[in-house]
Structure formats: C-alpha cells, structure tokens
Design a protein around this motif. Structure first.
Motif, PDB file in Angstrom:
ATOM      1  N   GLN A 109       1.932   0.715   9.970  1.00  0.00           N
ATOM      2  CA  GLN A 109       1.082  -0.402   9.171  1.00  0.00           C
ATOM      3  C   GLN A 109       1.149  -1.818  10.063  1.00  0.00           C
ATOM      4  O   GLN A 109      -0.150  -2.363  10.223  1.00  0.00           O
ATOM      5  CB  GLN A 109       1.787  -0.712   7.990  1.00  0.00           C
ATOM      6  CG  GLN A 109       1.669   0.417   6.849  1.00  0.00           C
ATOM      7  CD  GLN A 109       2.192   0.123   5.506  1.00  0.00           C
ATOM      8  OE1 GLN A 109       3.491  -0.503   5.654  1.00  0.00           O
ATOM      9  NE2 GLN A 109       1.996   0.611   4.612  1.00  0.00           N
ATOM     10  N   SER A 113      -2.569  -3.357  11.737  1.00  0.00           N
ATOM     11  CA  SER A 113      -2.700  -4.579  11.574  1.00  0.00           C
ATOM     12  C   SER A 113      -3.279  -5.160  12.935  1.00  0.00           C
ATOM     13  O   SER A 113      -4.069  -5.931  13.283  1.00  0.00           O
ATOM     14  CB  SER A 113      -1.764  -5.211  10.865  1.00  0.00           C
ATOM     15  OG  SER A 113      -2.133  -6.619  10.531  1.00  0.00           O
ATOM     16  N   ILE A 147       2.015  -6.154   6.319  1.00  0.00           N
ATOM     17  CA  ILE A 147       2.111  -5.406   5.220  1.00  0.00           C
ATOM     18  C   ILE A 147       1.939  -5.998   3.783  1.00  0.00           C
ATOM     19  O   ILE A 147       1.886  -7.454   3.979  1.00  0.00           O
ATOM     20  CB  ILE A 147       3.383  -4.716   5.069  1.00  0.00           C
ATOM     21  CG1 ILE A 147       4.499  -5.740   5.141  1.00  0.00           C
ATOM     22  CG2 ILE A 147       3.698  -3.742   6.437  1.00  0.00           C
ATOM     23  CD1 ILE A 147       5.966  -5.358   5.180  1.00  0.00           C
ATOM     24  N   THR A 165      -3.289   2.432   2.049  1.00  0.00           N
ATOM     25  CA  THR A 165      -2.844   1.882   3.534  1.00  0.00           C
ATOM     26  C   THR A 165      -1.883   1.210   3.502  1.00  0.00           C
ATOM     27  O   THR A 165      -0.973   1.155   4.444  1.00  0.00           O
ATOM     28  CB  THR A 165      -3.930   1.395   4.343  1.00  0.00           C
ATOM     29  OG1 THR A 165      -4.309   0.132   3.616  1.00  0.00           O
ATOM     30  CG2 THR A 165      -5.245   2.315   4.096  1.00  0.00           C
ATOM     31  N   GLY A 166      -1.499  -0.018   2.437  1.00  0.00           N
ATOM     32  CA  GLY A 166      -0.395  -0.846   2.657  1.00  0.00           C
ATOM     33  C   GLY A 166      -0.853  -2.046   3.791  1.00  0.00           C
ATOM     34  O   GLY A 166       0.394  -2.655   3.976  1.00  0.00           O
ATOM     35  N   VAL A 167      -1.709  -2.041   4.272  1.00  0.00           N
ATOM     36  CA  VAL A 167      -1.947  -2.974   5.415  1.00  0.00           C
ATOM     37  C   VAL A 167      -2.904  -4.153   4.737  1.00  0.00           C
ATOM     38  O   VAL A 167      -3.961  -4.015   4.373  1.00  0.00           O
ATOM     39  CB  VAL A 167      -3.074  -2.464   6.494  1.00  0.00           C
ATOM     40  CG1 VAL A 167      -2.989  -3.501   7.501  1.00  0.00           C
ATOM     41  CG2 VAL A 167      -2.354  -1.000   7.062  1.00  0.00           C
TER      42      VAL A 167
END
Length: 369
Positions: A109, A113, A147, A165-167
């Motif tokens: 992640q 980013s 995150i 995705t958790g980003v």
C-alpha cells in the motif's frame, strides 16, 4: 476524558465503555461520550486537516499557497510513516493481526501511494493539469496518508466505507476528482439564475474588462469567439506590470500599446501575476522610458516572453496577442475562474476521513465493484 495506557485490552469505566487501539505498546483510549481515536501516528495525521483547510482558503482568495506550507506537513508525514513502519516490523498495526513477520500488504500500500500518486501529481503539473501548489499538496498526501487510519467513536469507527485497496491517498484523489466534477454544474446553475446564456455558461462567467486585474482564471474567448485556450489572466497582469501599463491605459490607446516601438527600454520585473494586495510581487521602480523593440512584434509579445525569467503560465505570443486584442476592444468578456483545486481536495480529504471512498461506493451501487 482521555486516557493513554500500555494495556492491550478494552476497558469499561464508570463513565461508560472504552475502546482500545493497539500499536506497538501504545493505546489511545476515549472514555464515555468522548471521541475514541486510533494510533498515535494517526493522531498526528489529524494535525494536517486544519492546514489543508487554510490552504484551501488561500487558494480561493489568492490562487497561491506558500511553499513553506508543505514543509512541516512533509516532516509530519515522514515521522508518522516511520512510526507505522516500526509498528509493522514490531508485530502489527491497527486492523491487522499481530505477526512477527512484517506485513507485506502494508508495504504494498505504501509503494502504491508513493509510486502512483507522487508521479501522477508531478506528471499532471508538468502538462499543466495541476498548479504547483496542487502537485505539492498531493505529493504530501501520498506520504502522509498511504494507508487508512482508523478512528473509533463510541458507536462506530471512521472511515465508514474504506476501499478494498486500503490506500487512503488514492481515495482522497478520487474523492477530489468527484468533488471537482460538481463545479461546472454549480457554475451553470449560477449563470442560469442570472439569465446568462452562452456556450461558456458551464465553464465560466462574464466580467467587465475593467475588472480583469482583480480576477483569476483564463479568457474563454478571443476576437474569433469561444476558446478553451484563452489568455491566462495572471499572464495578462505580468505583461502589464512588465511594461508599466494598465488595462485602462491599454484600452485608451491600443495603437500605442500595439506598436513594439513603445516597449520600455528597461522593463519592470513581471512578478508572478498575482494581485499586489495578496502577497504577489508589486511593481517597483516602474520604467516609463520607451525604446525600440527593433522588430515587427505586435504588442511586444515575443519580447515579453523572451525577456521574463520562466514561463507566463504556458502563454505563447499568439495567445497573448489575441487576448490583448480582445481586451482592447470588448467591454465584457467571459472568463473561466478556474477551480481552486485545493478546495475540492480539502473536501475529498474530509470525506475520506469520515466516510471513505465515494467512488468505490458508487461503483458498488452500479454493480461494478
């Protein structure tokens, strides 16, 4: 009431239930009616919200944000990311099971980013899609919010709808684009209410030429009609400052301004095109001695662009001349005020923190996600 304790379990007090949020050996606990926050790095990240709010306000007022705004945020981002990384290496982060092996998802992640959002922001700046402040802001976002944080309330945890995705930086980016997409609808509604009907009504507004020195944006027309690539008003101010003139003087005697022989022998510093009252570069020691340009160059456009240090917001001689011809002849013109992009970015940031990923939700409703 706030408590910070090294204990790893939830607690119940006389004031009501409390949540505990693990990271390393630190817990942040909210008691009773109080808001329960997450890890200490996420607590630190909250400090960025008022800074982005101030930057959005500056973007509305002046279309400029000082570079020094981003330096402390970048330092904060590095500290928070290092803290999170240490927590992962030490056995886990909030929302993941503790494991002595470093969590590969966390590093993926972070890589997304930094490896996607940062180059994207830089690329959009290079092609003129972003202003300098917009690009710097998104680069900071990529480092500061790689995150999703988790903030616990007495009855819920925020964000409510995180993406798979958790980003978080990608969520902020998509939320920002959605918020920016609403802008043309608002512009059109305002023009409809004022009975302004034109092809440009979805993109801009009409203003008096005399008021152009106090407007930001870009001309939506030239002497041939509607255009999406009209003269940038910052470039217009730079030109007038460079030759020590004004809109009123140009309109009063356009033939003199059109003659390259009227250019000053010693032009003024052009500044950056901002208002003198909003932190821009004021005119100092204005030159009023005129020399010769020595070439056929209507309005002295080529000499101006050759003489200034840097670019006048992507303006070329033809665009500058077309804009000056329009300003000399018209009483009112359509301009695109442009989107102060840090405003939808701030909206996208707040939405990401509270709700989560709006685009992901919309795709889900459409049966795509």
């Amino acid at each position: 009431m706030w408590l910070f304790t090294p204990l790893a379990s939830a607690a119940t007090t006389s004031d009501g239930p409390a949540w505990t949020v693990p990271i390393g050996t630190i817990r942040a606990v909210g008691v009773g009616w109080g808001v329960v926050l997450g890890s200490l790095p996420d607590l630190l990240r909250l400090a960025a919200i008022p800074v982005f709010g101030w930057a959005a306000y500056r973007d509305i007022e002046t279309r400029r944000v000082p570079n020094k705004t981003w330096i402390p945020l970048l330092a904060l981002a590095v500290v928070a990311l290092a803290w999170d990384t240490a927590g992962v290496l030490d056995g886990g982060v909030p929302g993941r099971s503790a494991d002595p092996i470093a969590d590969p998802l966390f590093f993926l992640q972070v890589a997304i980013s930094l490896g996607v959002v940062v180059p994207m922001a830089y690329g959009l700046w290079r092609i003129g899609g972003f202003g300098g402040a917009d690009a710097k802001a998104f680069m900071v976002v990529a480092v500061l919010f790689p995150i999703y944080p988790t903030y616990y309330l007495p009855s819920a945890a925020l964000p409510l709808e995180p993406s798979t995705t958790g980003v978080l930086s990608l969520t902020i980016l998509s939320n920002t684009m959605l918020a920016a997409a609403v802008y043309p609808l608002g512009v059109a509604a305002g023009n409809l209410l004022r009975r302004r009907f034109d092809w440009a009504m979805f993109l801009g507004k009409p203003v008096a030429v005399a008021d152009l020195p106090e407007e930001y944006g870009r001309l939506l027309e030239d002497t041939d009609g509607f255009t999406r690539s009209g003269l940038d008003l910052d470039a217009l101010r730079m030109y007038l400052q460079w030759r020590g003139g004004s809109i009123a003087a140009l309109r009063a005697d356009p033939e003199t301004y059109r003659d390259p022989a009227s250019l000053p022998a010693e032009p003024n510093p052009p500044g950056d095109g901002s208002f003198a009252t909003d932190g821009g570069v004021p005119v100092e020691d204005a030159a009023d001695q005129f020399g010769t340009a020595g070439a056929a160059d209507p309005w002295g456009a080529e000499r101006f662009l050759d003489d200034i240090d840097g670019s006048a917001y992507g303006t070329d001689p033809e665009t500058l001349r077309a804009g000056l011809e329009l300003v000399a002849e018209a009483d009112d013109v359509w301009i695109s005020p442009g989107i102060p992009f840090l405003v939808p970015m701030f909206v996208g940031l707040l939405t990401a923190f509270v709700y989560g990923d709006v685009l992901y939700t919309l795709l889900g409703l459409a049966g795509v996600a």
